[in-house]
Design a protein around this motif. Structure first.
Motif, PDB file in Angstrom:
ATOM      1  N   GLY A  30       0.828  -1.193   0.000  1.00 30.47           N
ATOM      2  CA  GLY A  30       0.000   0.000   0.000  1.00 30.47           C
ATOM      3  C   GLY A  30       0.868   1.251   0.000  1.00 30.47           C
ATOM      4  N   VAL A  31       0.240   2.408   0.073  1.00 31.23           N
ATOM      5  CA  VAL A  31       0.972   3.666  -0.117  1.00 31.23           C
ATOM      6  C   VAL A  31       1.998   3.931   0.984  1.00 31.23           C
ATOM      7  N   PHE A  32       1.848   3.295   2.158  1.00 30.41           N
ATOM      8  CA  PHE A  32       2.764   3.566   3.262  1.00 30.41           C
ATOM      9  C   PHE A  32       3.769   2.435   3.499  1.00 30.41           C
ATOM     10  N   HIS A  33       3.927   1.546   2.524  1.00 35.12           N
ATOM     11  CA  HIS A  33       4.814   0.402   2.725  1.00 35.12           C
ATOM     12  C   HIS A  33       6.263   0.827   2.967  1.00 35.12           C
ATOM     13  N   PHE A  34       6.661   1.973   2.434  1.00 38.20           N
ATOM     14  CA  PHE A  34       8.054   2.428   2.547  1.00 38.20           C
ATOM     15  C   PHE A  34       8.436   2.794   3.981  1.00 38.20           C
ATOM     16  N   LEU A  35       7.453   2.907   4.874  1.00 38.23           N
ATOM     17  CA  LEU A  35       7.723   3.262   6.271  1.00 38.23           C
ATOM     18  C   LEU A  35       8.073   2.051   7.132  1.00 38.23           C
ATOM     19  N   ASP A  36       8.130   0.882   6.549  1.00 35.60           N
ATOM     20  CA  ASP A  36       8.352  -0.359   7.307  1.00 35.60           C
ATOM     21  C   ASP A  36       9.686  -0.314   8.061  1.00 35.60           C
ATOM     22  N   PRO A  37       9.650  -0.358   9.414  1.00 31.22           N
ATOM     23  CA  PRO A  37      10.903  -0.310  10.172  1.00 31.22           C
ATOM     24  C   PRO A  37      11.698  -1.611  10.113  1.00 31.22           C
ATOM     25  N   ALA A  38      11.066  -2.710   9.674  1.00 28.04           N
ATOM     26  CA  ALA A  38      11.765  -3.993   9.624  1.00 28.04           C
ATOM     27  C   ALA A  38      12.946  -3.967   8.669  1.00 28.04           C
TER      28      ALA A  38
ATOM     29  N   HIS B 299       6.899  -6.276   0.800  1.00 36.80           N
ATOM     30  CA  HIS B 299       5.476  -5.934   0.772  1.00 36.80           C
ATOM     31  C   HIS B 299       4.920  -6.369  -0.580  1.00 36.80           C
ATOM     32  N   PHE B 300       3.927  -7.244  -0.555  1.00 41.90           N
ATOM     33  CA  PHE B 300       3.442  -7.908  -1.760  1.00 41.90           C
ATOM     34  C   PHE B 300       2.326  -7.119  -2.437  1.00 41.90           C
ATOM     35  N   THR B 301       2.340  -7.117  -3.748  1.00 46.94           N
ATOM     36  CA  THR B 301       1.175  -6.687  -4.515  1.00 46.94           C
ATOM     37  C   THR B 301       0.210  -7.876  -4.610  1.00 46.94           C
TER      38      THR B 301
ATOM     39  N   GLY C  85      -4.673  -2.524   8.376  1.00 45.34           N
ATOM     40  CA  GLY C  85      -3.706  -1.508   8.764  1.00 45.34           C
ATOM     41  C   GLY C  85      -3.504  -0.455   7.696  1.00 45.34           C
ATOM     42  N   CYS C  86      -2.962   0.696   8.130  1.00 51.74           N
ATOM     43  CA  CYS C  86      -2.711   1.789   7.187  1.00 51.74           C
ATOM     44  C   CYS C  86      -1.511   2.587   7.700  1.00 51.74           C
ATOM     45  N   LEU C  87      -1.662   3.855   7.985  1.00 46.19           N
ATOM     46  CA  LEU C  87      -0.545   4.704   8.406  1.00 46.19           C
ATOM     47  C   LEU C  87      -0.125   4.446   9.855  1.00 46.19           C
ATOM     48  N   LEU C  88      -1.090   4.205  10.741  1.00 44.03           N
ATOM     49  CA  LEU C  88      -0.752   4.013  12.153  1.00 44.03           C
ATOM     50  C   LEU C  88       0.075   2.752  12.386  1.00 44.03           C
ATOM     51  N   THR C  89      -0.113   1.749  11.542  1.00 43.84           N
ATOM     52  CA  THR C  89       0.574   0.475  11.769  1.00 43.84           C
ATOM     53  C   THR C  89       2.097   0.604  11.708  1.00 43.84           C
ATOM     54  N   PRO C  90       2.690   1.178  10.646  1.00 46.69           N
ATOM     55  CA  PRO C  90       4.153   1.334  10.681  1.00 46.69           C
ATOM     56  C   PRO C  90       4.637   2.270  11.776  1.00 46.69           C
ATOM     57  N   ILE C  91       3.849   3.303  12.090  1.00 46.64           N
ATOM     58  CA  ILE C  91       4.234   4.200  13.185  1.00 46.64           C
ATOM     59  C   ILE C  91       4.288   3.435  14.497  1.00 46.64           C
ATOM     60  N   CYS C  92       3.275   2.616  14.748  1.00 46.17           N
ATOM     61  CA  CYS C  92       3.261   1.807  15.973  1.00 46.17           C
ATOM     62  C   CYS C  92       4.406   0.798  15.978  1.00 46.17           C
ATOM     63  N   ASN C  93       4.723   0.245  14.813  1.00 46.11           N
ATOM     64  CA  ASN C  93       5.858  -0.683  14.735  1.00 46.11           C
ATOM     65  C   ASN C  93       7.156  -0.002  15.169  1.00 46.11           C
TER      66      ASN C  93
ATOM     67  N   LEU D 110      -7.294  -1.845  -0.529  1.00 48.27           N
ATOM     68  CA  LEU D 110      -5.996  -2.467  -0.754  1.00 48.27           C
ATOM     69  C   LEU D 110      -4.937  -1.472  -1.229  1.00 48.27           C
ATOM     70  N   GLN D 111      -5.345  -0.340  -1.791  1.00 49.93           N
ATOM     71  CA  GLN D 111      -4.380   0.682  -2.179  1.00 49.93           C
ATOM     72  C   GLN D 111      -3.760   1.360  -0.960  1.00 49.93           C
ATOM     73  N   LEU D 112      -4.503   1.375   0.154  1.00 47.10           N
ATOM     74  CA  LEU D 112      -4.024   1.997   1.384  1.00 47.10           C
ATOM     75  C   LEU D 112      -3.432   0.999   2.360  1.00 47.10           C
ATOM     76  N   ALA D 113      -3.795  -0.261   2.232  1.00 50.16           N
ATOM     77  CA  ALA D 113      -3.489  -1.266   3.249  1.00 50.16           C
ATOM     78  C   ALA D 113      -1.994  -1.506   3.399  1.00 50.16           C
ATOM     79  N   TYR D 114      -1.571  -1.616   4.647  1.00 47.14           N
ATOM     80  CA  TYR D 114      -0.183  -1.927   4.985  1.00 47.14           C
ATOM     81  C   TYR D 114       0.032  -3.438   5.089  1.00 47.14           C
ATOM     82  N   ASN D 115      -1.066  -4.167   5.214  1.00 49.48           N
ATOM     83  CA  ASN D 115      -1.013  -5.619   5.379  1.00 49.48           C
ATOM     84  C   ASN D 115      -2.249  -6.208   4.715  1.00 49.48           C
ATOM     85  N   VAL D 116      -2.210  -7.509   4.418  1.00 49.01           N
ATOM     86  CA  VAL D 116      -3.355  -8.135   3.771  1.00 49.01           C
ATOM     87  C   VAL D 116      -3.578  -9.532   4.350  1.00 49.01           C
TER      88      VAL D 116
END
Length: 242
Positions: free
Chosen positions: A112-120, A158-160, A181-189, A223-229
């Motif tokens: 999704g649009v926020f996948h680049f924020l993944d701290p992993a 992060h899979f399409t 999940g969306c924007l809050l999920t990577p922030i919480c991670n 799904l365009q916004l989703a951080y997870n599926v």
């Protein structure tokens, strides 16, 4: 999970909590496999008292389980940790051990649009900075469980939806799909990471952050916004007859 499920395999079972929960729901036979030997030892302790348990320390691209012996396979937050060249072997193995009309439950990071924020992936993008921060915080993290194993930590992919279809649909039919999940999920991670690293998950602040994280993951996102599926799949029985 179907109510009449008699057996379940958890691929990447970690410390066995999903298997324990499945047993409490009535699943009599549980299997677990994980590449982390420390996690498997903790799983043995957590699953004491369950009569039918099989736990294996191994990479999941080879499953030491008989053909068509498992009703449900749980594979949550696992596929992204497996090297891309081994992922097709994992799916073929899941197909092999699953009974006819079996169910496969999958969750993976979504592109999704926020996948680049993944701290992993912080450790792989900035390895020196990650090592210095880790030394400052202290304790050991995920890398300890990969030491000396078949493969090390890989890019947290992060899979399409197309990638998931190409990987899963030759052997399975997708019956349900939901963005989580969306924007809050990577922030919480990011905020959870220091507590997890220091093994302080009982901290009240961590618990509040985790609650917020779980709340957003329970919401249904485009799904365009989703951080997870989340996907639910059924085995294609016609393949098992060929």
């Amino acid at each position: 999970m179907p109510k009449d499920t008699k057996s379940m395999l958890d691929v990447g079972c970690n410390v066995g909590l999903a298997l324990k929960f499945a047993n409490e729901l009535g699943v009599k036979k549980v299997y677990g496999i994980d590449i982390n030997p420390n996690a498997i030892e903790l799983a043995r302790d957590n699953l004491k008292g369950i009569d039918q348990v099989e736990l294996y320390h191994s990479s999941a691209n080879i499953l030491p389980i008989q053909d068509e012996s498992v009703d449900v396979v749980n594979c949550t937050e696992v596929i992204e940790y497996i090297p891309d060249n081994l992922r097709p072997f994992l799916i073929k193995e899941i197909y092999r051990v699953m009974a006819a009309n079996g169910k496969l439950l999958v969750t993976v990071p979504a592109r999704g649009v926020f996948h680049f924020l993944d701290p992993a992936n912080f450790r792989l993008i900035f390895p020196n900075l990650f090592n210095n921060v880790s030394k400052f915080i202290g304790a050991s993290g995920r890398e300890l469980g990969y030491t000396g194993q078949e493969h090390s930590i890989v890019w947290h992919h992060h899979f399409t939806i197309k990638e998931l279809q190409d990987l899963l649909e030759p052997q399975f039919n997708i019956t349900h799909i939901r963005g989580r999940g969306c924007l809050l999920t990577p922030i919480c991670n990011w905020l959870e990471w220091p507590f997890y690293r220091m093994n302080k998950t009982n901290n009240i602040l961590y618990k509040k952050i985790h609650q917020l994280h779980q709340w957003e993951m329970s919401c249904n996102f485009n799904l365009q916004l989703a951080y997870n599926v989340l996907l639910v799949l059924e085995k294609k029985c016609e393949l098992s007859k060929s």
